[in-house]
Structure formats: C-alpha cells, structure tokens
Enzyme design. Structure first.
Site, PDB file in Angstrom:
ATOM      1  N   GLY A 110      15.191  42.068  52.921  1.00  0.00           N
ATOM      2  CA  GLY A 110      15.485  42.047  54.291  1.00  0.00           C
ATOM      3  C   GLY A 110      15.142  43.215  55.216  1.00  0.00           C
ATOM      4  O   GLY A 110      14.651  42.825  56.190  1.00  0.00           O
ATOM      5  N   CYS A 111      15.470  44.317  54.689  1.00  0.00           N
ATOM      6  CA  CYS A 111      15.225  45.526  55.443  1.00  0.00           C
ATOM      7  C   CYS A 111      13.608  45.814  55.834  1.00  0.00           C
ATOM      8  O   CYS A 111      13.101  46.364  56.993  1.00  0.00           O
ATOM      9  CB  CYS A 111      15.850  46.824  54.742  1.00  0.00           C
ATOM     10  SG  CYS A 111      17.777  46.562  54.494  1.00  0.00           S
ATOM     11  N   THR A 112      12.819  45.652  54.878  1.00  0.00           N
ATOM     12  CA  THR A 112      11.394  45.592  54.817  1.00  0.00           C
ATOM     13  C   THR A 112      10.989  44.654  55.876  1.00  0.00           C
ATOM     14  O   THR A 112      10.047  44.761  56.807  1.00  0.00           O
ATOM     15  CB  THR A 112      10.811  45.332  53.588  1.00  0.00           C
ATOM     16  OG1 THR A 112      11.188  46.285  52.536  1.00  0.00           O
ATOM     17  CG2 THR A 112       9.237  45.516  53.604  1.00  0.00           C
TER      18      THR A 112
END
Length: 216
Positions: A110-112
């Site tokens: 998700g953060c990527t």
C-alpha cells in the site's frame, strides 16, 4: 402432622441448591465484553468528533491524541532527518502549501502504491505550488533505498520512535497494531486546511489532496 413437618425439613436442603452460584461468573462475561467493546469503539471512532467512552481510559487517550491536530490549527513543530541524513524542520516548508503524509512503512504494498502515485502526480502538485513530504518510522537509510528504487522526487522524513506521529495524534488502524495512513495539507502559513485518512485506498490520498489544492 407428619405430612406438615416434611416440607420444613426439605426447605433448607432445597435452598442451598437454589443459590445463584454461577451468577458472578455469568455477570463477568458482559463486563469483559463491555470493556473490549469500548476499546473497539474508541479505536473506530478516533477520527470522529464523538466523545470517548468514560469506562475505558485507553479509549479516552486515543480520542485525546487524535484531537491534537485539527483543521484550522497550527500543528506541533518537529525536526527530523530526511533520506540523505540531513536535518529538516517543519518551519522550512513555510511560505507555500505542503502536503505532509504519514504512512506505515517503506516497501509495503500500500505504501509503495501511495508513494508512486505521489511521484506520478508530482508535477501537478508543483503546479499547484505545493511541496510533498512523506513521514514514517523507518530510518534514513531505508528511506534512501526506497526513494532510489522508485525514483521518488520528494522528501521522506524519518520519525523513528513515532514521536511526531504521536504528537500529531495520527490514529492507528486494526486495533492499534497498524500505523495510520493520514495526510495533512498545510497552507503557506503552516495552518492545517485538510486532514484525510484512508488506510486501505492509499492512492485516494493523491486524488483528494490534489482536488483540494486545485480548488484554492
């Protein structure tokens, strides 16, 4: 007369068996569930304006923490290291709008996605006159590798120990086990104008913040 005396002898023997031996344990179940429910609702409601449930001190703390940074307020100042190991203060960004997003961790799916979405829209943010800054609890070397791998053109700050996250009152997810994903838009005077929280749709942060900046 004998028939009358029998119930007198039987009543004492019957009464002990009628005593509510199981009531304390049966009552303890809803008490436990109430406390667990109050903690659950405290976490679920940490983004809302609802009052904390008085019976749970832990949920009360969550509410107090989540209310530390509000729209229209100046957030607590900080000084952190960026991906190059250089010291950066929040005051550095004064003078133009800044999009400051807290995310759980480098290299997670998700953060990527979120980081790359900010990268892909970076020119739009620049056109709107805004700077983009990401913050997580990863150390500067992790940020450096993350920024290099995905060619991120903006600043990543290292909030080791999550001190700033706590001071800003960024709410956690999944019963406090997952650091929250929350984005703030500060105006040129350093005042919060938008707070957006969405853990499981990371790319929506870009859409919402851009839409807001373009409406100014």
């Amino acid at each position: 007369m004998a028939s009358l005396s029998l119930p007198k002898h039987h009543f004492p023997s019957v009464l002990p068996t009628q005593t509510p031996r199981h009531n304390p344990s049966s009552k303890s179940l809803p008490i436990v569930s109430r406390s667990s429910h109050s903690q659950f609702y405290g976490l679920k409601l940490s983004n809302s304006s609802s009052l904390p449930i008085p019976s749970s001190s832990s949920s009360g703390k969550m509410f107090i923490s989540a209310a530390k940074v509000d729209k229209g307020k100046v957030p607590p100042a900080f000084t952190l290291k960026d991906q190059e190991g250089k010291t950066v203060s929040l005051s550095k960004f004064k003078g133009k709008p800044v999009v400051l997003y807290f995310y759980p961790a480098d290299e997670t799916p998700g953060c990527t996605k979120q980081a790359c979405a900010f990268r892909d829209s970076y020119e739009k943010f620049k056109k709107a006159g805004a700077q983009v800054v990401g913050i997580s609890g990863d150390d500067p070397s992790s940020h450096k590798a993350f920024a290099k791998k995905y060619k991120l053109p903006y600043t990543l700050l290292s909030d080791e120990g999550n001190k700033v996250r706590k001071e800003w009152g960024v709410p956690s997810d999944l019963f406090g086990t997952l650091p929250g994903r929350q984005t703030y838009v500060l105006d040129k005077n350093g005042v919060v104008q938008l707070i957006y929280n969405n853990q499981f749709q990371p790319e929506k942060h870009i859409d919402e913040t851009l839409k807001f900046l373009q409406s100014l």
